[in-house]
Scaffold this motif. Structure first.
Motif, PDB file in Angstrom:
ATOM      1  N   GLY A   1     -15.784  14.372   1.693  1.00  0.00           N
ATOM      2  CA  GLY A   1     -16.193  13.102   1.906  1.00  0.00           C
ATOM      3  C   GLY A   1     -15.401  11.884   1.305  1.00  0.00           C
ATOM      4  N   PHE A   2     -15.379  12.148  -0.016  1.00  0.00           N
ATOM      5  CA  PHE A   2     -14.565  11.077  -0.975  1.00  0.00           C
ATOM      6  C   PHE A   2     -13.447  10.926  -0.280  1.00  0.00           C
ATOM      7  CE2 PHE A   2     -11.628  10.360  -4.459  1.00  0.00           C
ATOM      8  CZ  PHE A   2     -11.979   8.994  -4.874  1.00  0.00           C
ATOM      9  N   LEU A   3     -12.500  11.805   0.029  1.00  0.00           N
ATOM     10  CA  LEU A   3     -11.136  11.904   0.316  1.00  0.00           C
ATOM     11  C   LEU A   3     -10.803  11.218   1.537  1.00  0.00           C
ATOM     12  CD1 LEU A   3      -9.805  15.294  -0.852  1.00  0.00           C
ATOM     13  CD2 LEU A   3      -9.250  13.124  -2.118  1.00  0.00           C
ATOM     14  N   ALA A   4     -11.935  11.629   2.560  1.00  0.00           N
ATOM     15  CA  ALA A   4     -11.661  11.162   4.015  1.00  0.00           C
ATOM     16  C   ALA A   4     -12.103   9.788   3.930  1.00  0.00           C
ATOM     17  CB  ALA A   4     -12.819  11.954   4.788  1.00  0.00           C
ATOM     18  N   ALA A   5     -13.173   9.173   3.295  1.00  0.00           N
ATOM     19  CA  ALA A   5     -13.560   7.707   3.328  1.00  0.00           C
ATOM     20  C   ALA A   5     -12.544   7.020   2.820  1.00  0.00           C
ATOM     21  CB  ALA A   5     -14.778   7.553   2.455  1.00  0.00           C
ATOM     22  N   LEU A   6     -11.890   7.689   1.501  1.00  0.00           N
ATOM     23  CA  LEU A   6     -10.642   6.631   0.954  1.00  0.00           C
ATOM     24  C   LEU A   6      -9.387   6.792   1.839  1.00  0.00           C
ATOM     25  CD1 LEU A   6      -9.626   5.362  -1.427  1.00  0.00           C
ATOM     26  CD2 LEU A   6      -8.516   7.613  -2.216  1.00  0.00           C
TER      27      LEU A   6
ATOM     28  N   MET B   1     -10.060  21.119   7.247  1.00  0.00           N
ATOM     29  CA  MET B   1     -10.353  19.831   6.908  1.00  0.00           C
ATOM     30  C   MET B   1      -9.273  19.002   6.882  1.00  0.00           C
ATOM     31  SD  MET B   1     -10.097  18.115   3.866  1.00  0.00           S
ATOM     32  CE  MET B   1      -9.559  19.504   2.679  1.00  0.00           C
ATOM     33  N   ILE B   2      -8.038  19.391   6.268  1.00  0.00           N
ATOM     34  CA  ILE B   2      -7.148  18.510   5.919  1.00  0.00           C
ATOM     35  C   ILE B   2      -6.417  17.810   7.264  1.00  0.00           C
ATOM     36  CG2 ILE B   2      -4.964  20.050   6.312  1.00  0.00           C
ATOM     37  CD1 ILE B   2      -6.020  18.177   2.932  1.00  0.00           C
ATOM     38  N   ILE B   3      -6.602  18.426   8.249  1.00  0.00           N
ATOM     39  CA  ILE B   3      -6.200  17.621   9.497  1.00  0.00           C
ATOM     40  C   ILE B   3      -6.859  16.188   9.630  1.00  0.00           C
ATOM     41  CG2 ILE B   3      -6.234  17.630  12.119  1.00  0.00           C
ATOM     42  CD1 ILE B   3      -6.250  20.806  12.018  1.00  0.00           C
ATOM     43  N   GLY B   4      -8.047  16.188   9.276  1.00  0.00           N
ATOM     44  CA  GLY B   4      -8.691  14.740   9.201  1.00  0.00           C
ATOM     45  C   GLY B   4      -8.617  13.980   8.306  1.00  0.00           C
ATOM     46  N   TYR B   5      -7.779  14.469   7.287  1.00  0.00           N
ATOM     47  CA  TYR B   5      -7.640  13.815   5.889  1.00  0.00           C
ATOM     48  C   TYR B   5      -6.463  12.904   5.954  1.00  0.00           C
ATOM     49  CZ  TYR B   5      -6.364  13.381   0.845  1.00  0.00           C
ATOM     50  OH  TYR B   5      -5.974  12.495  -0.011  1.00  0.00           O
ATOM     51  N   ILE B   6      -6.351  11.768   6.081  1.00  0.00           N
ATOM     52  CA  ILE B   6      -5.373  10.884   6.102  1.00  0.00           C
ATOM     53  C   ILE B   6      -5.314   9.751   5.076  1.00  0.00           C
ATOM     54  CG2 ILE B   6      -3.845   9.225   7.979  1.00  0.00           C
ATOM     55  CD1 ILE B   6      -5.166  10.369  10.100  1.00  0.00           C
ATOM     56  N   ALA B   7      -4.305   9.241   4.387  1.00  0.00           N
ATOM     57  CA  ALA B   7      -4.366   8.458   3.355  1.00  0.00           C
ATOM     58  C   ALA B   7      -2.913   7.879   3.170  1.00  0.00           C
ATOM     59  CB  ALA B   7      -4.732   8.953   2.088  1.00  0.00           C
ATOM     60  N   MET B   8      -2.883   6.776   2.478  1.00  0.00           N
ATOM     61  CA  MET B   8      -1.431   6.056   2.491  1.00  0.00           C
ATOM     62  C   MET B   8      -0.882   6.184   1.115  1.00  0.00           C
ATOM     63  SD  MET B   8      -1.941   5.067   5.345  1.00  0.00           S
ATOM     64  CE  MET B   8      -0.126   4.405   5.234  1.00  0.00           C
TER      65      MET B   8
ATOM     66  N   LEU C   1       0.860  -1.304   0.003  1.00  0.00           N
ATOM     67  CA  LEU C   1       0.119  -0.106   0.021  1.00  0.00           C
ATOM     68  C   LEU C   1       0.884   1.373  -0.051  1.00  0.00           C
ATOM     69  CD1 LEU C   1      -2.789  -1.139   2.574  1.00  0.00           C
ATOM     70  CD2 LEU C   1      -2.889  -1.131   0.026  1.00  0.00           C
ATOM     71  N   ASP C   2       2.013   1.231   0.173  1.00  0.00           N
ATOM     72  CA  ASP C   2       3.044   2.217   0.072  1.00  0.00           C
ATOM     73  C   ASP C   2       3.819   2.045  -0.867  1.00  0.00           C
ATOM     74  OD1 ASP C   2       2.120   2.860   2.830  1.00  0.00           O
ATOM     75  OD2 ASP C   2       3.538   1.552   3.580  1.00  0.00           O
ATOM     76  N   GLY C   3       4.782   3.162  -1.130  1.00  0.00           N
ATOM     77  CA  GLY C   3       5.692   3.286  -2.208  1.00  0.00           C
ATOM     78  C   GLY C   3       5.140   3.839  -3.440  1.00  0.00           C
TER      79      GLY C   3
ATOM     80  N   ALA D   1      -9.580   6.669   5.295  1.00  0.00           N
ATOM     81  CA  ALA D   1      -9.861   5.888   6.476  1.00  0.00           C
ATOM     82  C   ALA D   1      -9.702   4.462   6.075  1.00  0.00           C
ATOM     83  CB  ALA D   1     -11.136   6.080   6.964  1.00  0.00           C
ATOM     84  N   VAL D   2     -10.047   4.331   4.818  1.00  0.00           N
ATOM     85  CA  VAL D   2      -9.993   2.699   4.466  1.00  0.00           C
ATOM     86  C   VAL D   2      -8.622   2.466   4.230  1.00  0.00           C
ATOM     87  CG1 VAL D   2     -10.488   1.085   2.379  1.00  0.00           C
ATOM     88  CG2 VAL D   2     -12.397   2.665   3.194  1.00  0.00           C
ATOM     89  N   LYS D   3      -7.809   3.318   3.259  1.00  0.00           N
ATOM     90  CA  LYS D   3      -6.453   2.926   3.066  1.00  0.00           C
ATOM     91  C   LYS D   3      -5.674   3.009   4.175  1.00  0.00           C
ATOM     92  CE  LYS D   3      -4.462   4.204  -0.621  1.00  0.00           C
ATOM     93  NZ  LYS D   3      -3.981   2.834  -0.970  1.00  0.00           N
ATOM     94  N   THR D   4      -5.888   3.706   5.203  1.00  0.00           N
ATOM     95  CA  THR D   4      -5.116   3.725   6.653  1.00  0.00           C
ATOM     96  C   THR D   4      -5.379   2.381   7.424  1.00  0.00           C
ATOM     97  OG1 THR D   4      -5.166   6.166   6.948  1.00  0.00           O
ATOM     98  CG2 THR D   4      -4.592   5.125   8.579  1.00  0.00           C
TER      99      THR D   4
END
Length: 349
Positions: free
Chosen positions: A46-51, A337-344, A9-11, A53-56
């Motif tokens: 919403g799309f970015l946050a959901a994605l 908003m970006i504080i809650g936006y975490i993705a891999m 999931l990284d790289g 959460a799943v990838k994290t």
């Protein structure tokens, strides 16, 4: 720091996933006219946050528990507590008592965690560099640390600059480099601190290595989110100003044309003695029957209608220009908003 990450999931795969899949989908959501402005931003977030959460969650699951989580202890646990936790787990996970087909691997993982956490030197290396640091017998050295830090941030800085070129990416570039600087300060603070700066009540089992890993995996997603929303929130003031000036120019032309017609009509009345209604005043005089609406009153009415139509265009252009004044408040909302936006995603290894 470099050397972190390494799963699927990284790289580079994760980076291109954001570049060629997530970014186009976000741009599709934010396409002007598809949704209302506020709804477009809400849907994109919403799309970015959901994605994220799943990838994290998937990435965390792929990494598995760290040594503290495996033994069920915290960073503040003393050797006696660690020994008790290991003894309890070793009895239940011993291959002679554990029917699981992976019993041997589970027991070895617990034994390795115990050996690392009971040795204070290994424990410090593990907290800073993870299992890779233990395997490479790595030690914290400021010179090496800052060299690796410089390579990592120079690489990402150049990439962020290239990806945010263009007039539309001005805000995105500002947001991206602000995030990069904040991440740099946090990483230096975390890695050079004598003790783990993370609050024990919130992150009792997190190590410095994992905190930096999360920052690094966050940044590619953060950068692509900035690119998508920055382009959408961009307002071309130069284009709007040109449109406004052109509208004013056309309005002036209409005014001059109508005023010229009024002047000609007035001169015709004075020369021929035609009444306002168009009937000749003196019998036998040359008849000059103006066309309908060619009287001064009609021309003034025509001028009024043209001014109203032109003012509608001017007001629309002015409204668009004034709308750009909300950019600061929009950027503040984006930072919140970006504080809650975490993705891999992870590129540099």
């Amino acid at each position: 720091m470099s050397g972190q990450g390494g799963d699927d999931l990284d790289g580079l795969t994760g980076f291109f996933f954001y570049m060629f899949i997530v970014h186009p989908i976000t741009a599709w959501i934010l396409r002007p006219g598809r949704f209302e402005r506020k709804k477009s931003i809400m849907y994109a977030i919403g799309f970015l946050a959901a994605l994220a959460a799943v990838k994290t969650g998937m990435s965390m699951q792929a990494k598995g528990p760290n040594h503290y989580q495996l033994l069920g202890v915290t960073r503040d646990s003393n050797p006696l507590e660690i020994k008790r936790a290991y003894k309890k787990l070793s009895l239940s996970l011993h291959p002679d008592k554990n029917p699981s087909p992976t019993a041997s691997d589970e027991f070895d993982a617990v034994k390795q965690a115990y050996d690392v956490l009971m040795d204070m030197e290994f424990r410090e290396v593990y907290n800073k560099f993870g299992s890779d640091g233990i395997n490479a017998n790595k030690r914290f050295d400021e010179t090496t640390f800052f060299m690796e830090l410089g390579i990592f941030y120079l690489t990402w800085g150049m990439m962020a600059y290239v990806l945010t070129l263009g007039k539309k990416s001005g805000d995105a570039r500002q947001w991206t480099f602000t995030g990069l600087i904040i991440m740099l300060v946090l990483e230096i603070s975390i890695m050079t601190s004598q003790t783990n700066p993370l609050p024990s009540n919130l992150f009792p089992t997190w190590t410095e290595y994992e905190a930096v890993w999360l920052l690094h995996t966050l940044f590619p997603a953060f950068m692509n989110g900035c690119r998508s929303l920055g382009s959408y929130l961009y307002v071309d003031l130069e284009k709007q100003t040109r449109q406004l000036l052109l509208a004013l120019q056309e309005q002036n032309k209409d005014i001059l044309l109508v005023l010229r017609d009024v002047q000609i009509c007035t001169q015709s009345i004075q020369a021929n003695g035609v009444a306002a209604g168009g009937a000749p005043r003196v019998a036998g005089a040359p008849t000059a029957t103006p066309l309908m609406g060619a009287t001064p009153t009609g021309k003034i009415r025509e001028l009024q209608e043209r001014l109203q139509a032109s003012n509608t265009q001017v007001n629309a252009a002015v409204k668009d220009i004034k709308f750009d004044g909300s950019g600061k408040s929009s950027s503040m909302g984006f930072y919140a908003m970006i504080i809650g936006y975490i993705a891999m995603s992870y590129l540099f290894k």
